[in-house]
Design a protein around this motif. Structure first.
Motif, PDB file in Angstrom:
ATOM      1  N   LEU A 139     -37.338  20.746 -88.344  1.00  0.00           N
ATOM      2  CA  LEU A 139     -36.723  19.513 -88.846  1.00  0.00           C
ATOM      3  C   LEU A 139     -36.490  18.505 -87.718  1.00  0.00           C
ATOM      4  O   LEU A 139     -36.464  17.293 -87.958  1.00  0.00           O
ATOM      5  CB  LEU A 139     -35.398  19.835 -89.540  1.00  0.00           C
ATOM      6  CG  LEU A 139     -35.496  20.654 -90.831  1.00  0.00           C
ATOM      7  CD1 LEU A 139     -34.104  21.007 -91.341  1.00  0.00           C
ATOM      8  CD2 LEU A 139     -36.292  19.910 -91.902  1.00  0.00           C
ATOM      9  N   THR A 140     -36.318  19.021 -86.503  1.00  0.00           N
ATOM     10  CA  THR A 140     -36.051  18.114 -85.378  1.00  0.00           C
ATOM     11  C   THR A 140     -36.996  18.314 -84.197  1.00  0.00           C
ATOM     12  O   THR A 140     -37.063  17.455 -83.313  1.00  0.00           O
ATOM     13  CB  THR A 140     -34.610  18.307 -84.867  1.00  0.00           C
ATOM     14  OG1 THR A 140     -34.417  19.691 -84.501  1.00  0.00           O
ATOM     15  CG2 THR A 140     -33.598  17.917 -85.945  1.00  0.00           C
ATOM     16  N   TRP A 141     -37.722  19.426 -84.170  1.00  0.00           N
ATOM     17  CA  TRP A 141     -38.561  19.744 -83.013  1.00  0.00           C
ATOM     18  C   TRP A 141     -39.719  20.612 -83.470  1.00  0.00           C
ATOM     19  O   TRP A 141     -39.547  21.542 -84.258  1.00  0.00           O
ATOM     20  CB  TRP A 141     -37.727  20.476 -81.965  1.00  0.00           C
ATOM     21  CG  TRP A 141     -38.381  20.693 -80.635  1.00  0.00           C
ATOM     22  CD1 TRP A 141     -38.767  19.736 -79.750  1.00  0.00           C
ATOM     23  CD2 TRP A 141     -38.700  21.954 -80.026  1.00  0.00           C
ATOM     24  NE1 TRP A 141     -39.299  20.319 -78.629  1.00  0.00           N
ATOM     25  CE2 TRP A 141     -39.269  21.670 -78.764  1.00  0.00           C
ATOM     26  CE3 TRP A 141     -38.548  23.296 -80.420  1.00  0.00           C
ATOM     27  CZ2 TRP A 141     -39.702  22.678 -77.895  1.00  0.00           C
ATOM     28  CZ3 TRP A 141     -38.970  24.292 -79.561  1.00  0.00           C
ATOM     29  CH2 TRP A 141     -39.538  23.993 -78.310  1.00  0.00           C
ATOM     30  N   LYS A 142     -40.892  20.325 -82.989  1.00  0.00           N
ATOM     31  CA  LYS A 142     -42.098  21.045 -83.402  1.00  0.00           C
ATOM     32  C   LYS A 142     -42.206  22.374 -82.658  1.00  0.00           C
ATOM     33  O   LYS A 142     -42.232  22.400 -81.433  1.00  0.00           O
ATOM     34  CB  LYS A 142     -43.324  20.174 -83.120  1.00  0.00           C
ATOM     35  CG  LYS A 142     -44.630  20.703 -83.684  1.00  0.00           C
ATOM     36  CD  LYS A 142     -45.731  19.688 -83.379  1.00  0.00           C
ATOM     37  CE  LYS A 142     -47.090  20.208 -83.793  1.00  0.00           C
ATOM     38  NZ  LYS A 142     -48.171  19.270 -83.402  1.00  0.00           N
ATOM     39  N   ILE A 143     -42.267  23.458 -83.414  1.00  0.00           N
ATOM     40  CA  ILE A 143     -42.403  24.788 -82.824  1.00  0.00           C
ATOM     41  C   ILE A 143     -43.742  25.364 -83.260  1.00  0.00           C
ATOM     42  O   ILE A 143     -44.253  25.052 -84.335  1.00  0.00           O
ATOM     43  CB  ILE A 143     -41.236  25.699 -83.251  1.00  0.00           C
ATOM     44  CG1 ILE A 143     -41.271  27.025 -82.472  1.00  0.00           C
ATOM     45  CG2 ILE A 143     -41.225  25.936 -84.747  1.00  0.00           C
ATOM     46  CD1 ILE A 143     -40.010  27.863 -82.658  1.00  0.00           C
ATOM     47  N   ALA A 149     -46.692  33.608 -85.118  1.00  0.00           N
ATOM     48  CA  ALA A 149     -47.486  34.617 -85.819  1.00  0.00           C
ATOM     49  C   ALA A 149     -48.009  35.688 -84.871  1.00  0.00           C
ATOM     50  O   ALA A 149     -47.861  36.893 -85.128  1.00  0.00           O
ATOM     51  CB  ALA A 149     -48.637  33.941 -86.560  1.00  0.00           C
ATOM     52  N   ILE A 150     -48.609  35.264 -83.757  1.00  0.00           N
ATOM     53  CA  ILE A 150     -49.153  36.250 -82.828  1.00  0.00           C
ATOM     54  C   ILE A 150     -48.031  36.986 -82.112  1.00  0.00           C
ATOM     55  O   ILE A 150     -48.172  38.165 -81.757  1.00  0.00           O
ATOM     56  CB  ILE A 150     -50.111  35.580 -81.817  1.00  0.00           C
ATOM     57  CG1 ILE A 150     -50.920  36.630 -81.052  1.00  0.00           C
ATOM     58  CG2 ILE A 150     -49.368  34.668 -80.871  1.00  0.00           C
ATOM     59  CD1 ILE A 150     -51.853  37.451 -81.896  1.00  0.00           C
ATOM     60  N   GLY A 151     -46.888  36.340 -81.920  1.00  0.00           N
ATOM     61  CA  GLY A 151     -45.743  37.018 -81.327  1.00  0.00           C
ATOM     62  C   GLY A 151     -45.221  38.125 -82.225  1.00  0.00           C
ATOM     63  O   GLY A 151     -44.846  39.214 -81.759  1.00  0.00           O
ATOM     64  N   ALA A 152     -45.206  37.870 -83.535  1.00  0.00           N
ATOM     65  CA  ALA A 152     -44.774  38.891 -84.497  1.00  0.00           C
ATOM     66  C   ALA A 152     -45.738  40.074 -84.491  1.00  0.00           C
ATOM     67  O   ALA A 152     -45.318  41.237 -84.472  1.00  0.00           O
ATOM     68  CB  ALA A 152     -44.686  38.278 -85.894  1.00  0.00           C
ATOM     69  N   LEU A 153     -47.041  39.785 -84.520  1.00  0.00           N
ATOM     70  CA  LEU A 153     -48.035  40.862 -84.516  1.00  0.00           C
ATOM     71  C   LEU A 153     -47.968  41.676 -83.233  1.00  0.00           C
ATOM     72  O   LEU A 153     -48.022  42.914 -83.269  1.00  0.00           O
ATOM     73  CB  LEU A 153     -49.436  40.270 -84.687  1.00  0.00           C
ATOM     74  CG  LEU A 153     -50.595  41.272 -84.599  1.00  0.00           C
ATOM     75  CD1 LEU A 153     -50.479  42.328 -85.694  1.00  0.00           C
ATOM     76  CD2 LEU A 153     -51.939  40.550 -84.677  1.00  0.00           C
ATOM     77  N   THR A 186     -46.658  21.833 -76.648  1.00  0.00           N
ATOM     78  CA  THR A 186     -46.275  21.938 -75.242  1.00  0.00           C
ATOM     79  C   THR A 186     -46.057  23.419 -74.919  1.00  0.00           C
ATOM     80  O   THR A 186     -45.901  24.245 -75.830  1.00  0.00           O
ATOM     81  CB  THR A 186     -44.970  21.176 -74.981  1.00  0.00           C
ATOM     82  OG1 THR A 186     -43.902  21.817 -75.708  1.00  0.00           O
ATOM     83  CG2 THR A 186     -45.078  19.729 -75.424  1.00  0.00           C
ATOM     84  N   PRO A 187     -46.034  23.787 -73.647  1.00  0.00           N
ATOM     85  CA  PRO A 187     -45.748  25.183 -73.301  1.00  0.00           C
ATOM     86  C   PRO A 187     -44.423  25.663 -73.895  1.00  0.00           C
ATOM     87  O   PRO A 187     -44.323  26.800 -74.370  1.00  0.00           O
ATOM     88  CB  PRO A 187     -45.701  25.155 -71.770  1.00  0.00           C
ATOM     89  CG  PRO A 187     -46.616  24.036 -71.396  1.00  0.00           C
ATOM     90  CD  PRO A 187     -46.418  22.996 -72.449  1.00  0.00           C
ATOM     91  N   GLY A 188     -43.402  24.798 -73.885  1.00  0.00           N
ATOM     92  CA  GLY A 188     -42.099  25.184 -74.432  1.00  0.00           C
ATOM     93  C   GLY A 188     -42.157  25.500 -75.914  1.00  0.00           C
ATOM     94  O   GLY A 188     -41.504  26.441 -76.387  1.00  0.00           O
ATOM     95  N   ILE A 191     -43.890  28.973 -76.286  1.00  0.00           N
ATOM     96  CA  ILE A 191     -42.994  30.042 -75.828  1.00  0.00           C
ATOM     97  C   ILE A 191     -41.860  30.253 -76.825  1.00  0.00           C
ATOM     98  O   ILE A 191     -41.471  31.393 -77.113  1.00  0.00           O
ATOM     99  CB  ILE A 191     -42.444  29.718 -74.430  1.00  0.00           C
ATOM    100  CG1 ILE A 191     -43.578  29.763 -73.397  1.00  0.00           C
ATOM    101  CG2 ILE A 191     -41.332  30.689 -74.041  1.00  0.00           C
ATOM    102  CD1 ILE A 191     -43.190  29.267 -72.029  1.00  0.00           C
ATOM    103  N   ALA A 192     -41.351  29.173 -77.387  1.00  0.00           N
ATOM    104  CA  ALA A 192     -40.279  29.283 -78.381  1.00  0.00           C
ATOM    105  C   ALA A 192     -40.765  30.048 -79.606  1.00  0.00           C
ATOM    106  O   ALA A 192     -40.051  30.905 -80.140  1.00  0.00           O
ATOM    107  CB  ALA A 192     -39.785  27.898 -78.775  1.00  0.00           C
ATOM    108  N   GLY A 193     -41.984  29.762 -80.051  1.00  0.00           N
ATOM    109  CA  GLY A 193     -42.540  30.484 -81.191  1.00  0.00           C
ATOM    110  C   GLY A 193     -42.676  31.970 -80.917  1.00  0.00           C
ATOM    111  O   GLY A 193     -42.321  32.814 -81.744  1.00  0.00           O
ATOM    112  N   LEU A 194     -43.186  32.302 -79.740  1.00  0.00           N
ATOM    113  CA  LEU A 194     -43.328  33.702 -79.340  1.00  0.00           C
ATOM    114  C   LEU A 194     -41.973  34.403 -79.292  1.00  0.00           C
ATOM    115  O   LEU A 194     -41.814  35.530 -79.788  1.00  0.00           O
ATOM    116  CB  LEU A 194     -44.007  33.798 -77.974  1.00  0.00           C
ATOM    117  CG  LEU A 194     -45.491  33.421 -77.890  1.00  0.00           C
ATOM    118  CD1 LEU A 194     -45.914  33.301 -76.435  1.00  0.00           C
ATOM    119  CD2 LEU A 194     -46.343  34.462 -78.607  1.00  0.00           C
TER     120      LEU A 194
END
Length: 209
Positions: A139-143, A149-153, A186-188, A191-194
């Motif tokens: 809602l405020t920042w793109k993750i 998905a790959i972090g979950a797997l 961005t890298p951030g 990394i946040a998604g992971l």
């Protein structure tokens, strides 16, 4: 008409390397599409509980949870609801998060009703947590959902096999590089998604799996 100066061999080599790296990054993004990665996660769980018809459960969950979300995405893309296939515009992703959360909630209800094996319930609850958290962040920042998905797997794979887990985390690093290389994130954001996915999946399996 003024002619362009000849490029040096080093410049040509550099341009070629840049082009190849971008092509590789786009290919990795397609191969590790969140839909395909989510399907792989359920199949992985299914392979490890074959004595409980695990693959049949995996197929049913994929049909109820993943296929409708994929069809919704394809229809909206065809209608022009998204600026591009990557849904690069942040606010355009909100409806995908909402549809996905509803699909996961429906899946959880069916799993509880029919007494699904607990690892499937844990993974699906984890997917719900990832969807809700990433949806609120969006809602405020793109993750990065590729990262999530790959972090979950990768986190799931590490629970079942050290070798498979390491391979999947190497793939996660490659996907992270690819999403930054294509300038989708961005890298951030990657990394946040992971990180979100790893924490939520680990917690879901510790409490339910």
């Amino acid at each position: 008409m003024r002619q362009q100066p000849d490029l040096s061999g080093e410049a040509l080599d550099s341009d070629e390397m840049e082009s190849r790296s971008l092509t590789l990054a786009r290919l990795l993004s397609q191969i590790f599409n969140p839909v395909f990665v989510t399907i792989a996660a359920y199949v992985l769980v299914g392979f490890h509980i074959l004595h409980e018809s695990g693959l049949a459960w995996a197929g049913g969950i994929i049909a109820v949870q993943t296929v409708p979300s994929l069809l919704y995405y394809l229809v909206r893309l065809r209608q022009g609801g998204f600026s591009d296939a990557d849904v690069s515009v942040r606010h355009e992703r909100n409806e995908l998060y909402l549809f996905g959360i509803v699909s996961v909630l429906l899946t959880i209800g069916l799993l509880l009703t029919f007494g699904a094996p607990r690892p499937f319930l844990a993974l699906t609850v984890g997917m719900l947590g990832i969807g809700v958290i990433c949806g609120l962040i969006n809602l405020t920042w793109k993750i990065s959902m590729h990262g999530a998905a790959i972090g979950a797997l990768a986190t799931l794979a590490l629970m079942y096999s050290n070798i498979l887990g390491i391979v999947c985390w190497v793939c996660a690093a490659a996907v992270a590089w690819a999403r930054v290389r294509t300038r989708n994130h961005t890298p951030g954001q990657v990394i946040a998604g992971l990180a979100v996915a790893a924490l939520v999946i680990a917690l879901a399996f510790l409490t339910l799996g």
